[in-house]
Design an enzyme around this catalytic site. Structure first.
Site, PDB file in Angstrom:
ATOM      1  N   GLN A  52       0.832  -1.205   0.000  1.00 50.30           N
ATOM      2  CA  GLN A  52       0.000   0.000   0.000  1.00 50.30           C
ATOM      3  C   GLN A  52       0.868   1.257   0.000  1.00 50.30           C
ATOM      4  OE1 GLN A  52      -2.357  -0.463   3.551  1.00 50.30           O
ATOM      5  NE2 GLN A  52      -4.016  -1.542   2.520  1.00 50.30           N
ATOM      6  N   THR A  83     -12.031  -6.001   5.064  1.00 54.69           N
ATOM      7  CA  THR A  83     -11.348  -4.709   5.077  1.00 54.69           C
ATOM      8  C   THR A  83     -12.030  -3.828   4.047  1.00 54.69           C
ATOM      9  OG1 THR A  83      -9.362  -3.594   4.222  1.00 54.69           O
ATOM     10  CG2 THR A  83      -9.607  -5.903   3.661  1.00 54.69           C
ATOM     11  N   ASN A  84     -12.287  -2.574   4.415  1.00 53.20           N
ATOM     12  CA  ASN A  84     -12.864  -1.638   3.443  1.00 53.20           C
ATOM     13  C   ASN A  84     -11.847  -1.228   2.388  1.00 53.20           C
ATOM     14  OD1 ASN A  84     -15.768  -0.445   4.319  1.00 53.20           O
ATOM     15  ND2 ASN A  84     -14.608  -0.963   6.151  1.00 53.20           N
ATOM     16  N   CYS A 196     -13.851   1.982   8.100  1.00 56.56           N
ATOM     17  CA  CYS A 196     -12.708   1.087   8.229  1.00 56.56           C
ATOM     18  C   CYS A 196     -13.141   0.048   9.241  1.00 56.56           C
ATOM     19  CB  CYS A 196     -11.472   1.844   8.698  1.00 56.56           C
ATOM     20  SG  CYS A 196     -10.042   0.783   8.973  1.00 56.56           S
TER      21      CYS A 196
END
Length: 229
Positions: A52, A83-84, A196
């Site tokens: 990320q 996970t968003n 989140c």
């Protein structure tokens, strides 16, 4: 009961919530000694977080695709991504996978619309708040997301990665999140998306002045709805 495949570990803290809540919800709905049929693949978040930070989303997507295929081979009949943020990579993740996928933003948007609300505040990682993959999905469902200001977005993101993903909660961070939620309400948000999967560790309906939509709980309920047919 269909088998739910959970792709998690991003972070481990939220994946534990998925397991616990799916167990609680199944027991509540079916009673007795019932528990959900689950397959869980929990990744090492340090490796995903490094991708990320580098912006190497293609490599991260390849990892998720391999894992989704593994869940399918293992007997999962539906997949949820716990996970968003990593929903950014859903198309790549599900390439070649034939079983259904339950999208966390779609389930959340449906829950908000069902209550007649339209302008959800969004507290999430910077990726989820500032990139279009999530907010455009909400807008496609007829919602008008309200985002924190730049300073509040940075603090929301920092607390997620430096504390919540490590299963750390503090009174100071709770107070910061409560203040951010209040400012979103004052800016016109008629509800709040805990966008989140760790944000619910600090915020809930007791400390937020508008209706709260916890994406983790909504996602679990949607997965169980599917699993129980």
């Amino acid at each position: 009961m269909k088998t739910i495949g959970i792709l998690g570990g991003m972070s481990a803290a939220s994946t534990q919530i998925y397991y616990r809540e799916l167990c609680n919800m199944t027991r509540s709905r079916l009673g007795g000694l019932h528990s959900p049929e689950l397959l869980i693949r929990s990744l090492d978040f340090a490796k995903i977080e490094a991708l990320q930070m580098k912006g190497d989303w293609n490599a991260a997507g390849a990892v998720l695709n391999d894992e989704a295929k593994a869940l399918e081979r293992g007997g999962a009949q539906v997949i949820v991504l716990a996970t968003n943020t990593m929903h950014k990579l859903v198309d790549q993740m599900m390439a070649g996978v034939k079983i259904p996928f339950i999208h966390i933003a779609d389930a959340t948007a449906q829950a908000i619309r069902a209550q007649g609300l339209k302008s959800p505040g969004l507290m999430a990682t910077a990726f989820t708040m500032e990139q279009s993959f999530y907010t455009e999905r909400l807008m496609a469902a007829g919602l008008n997301p309200v985002l924190p200001n730049e300073t509040d977005r940075a603090e929301t993101h920092r607390i997620i990665y430096e504390e919540l993903c490590k299963d750390v909660t503090t009174d100071q961070s709770t107070a910061a999140y409560v203040a951010i939620a209040k400012r979103l309400a004052e800016s016109g948000a008629d509800c709040l998306i805990l966008g989140c999967t760790e944000v619910g560790m600090l915020l809930n309906q007791r400390n937020v002045p508008v209706p709260v939509f916890d994406t983790t709980l909504i996602h679990c309920a949607a997965a169980l709805d599917y699993a129980l047919g």
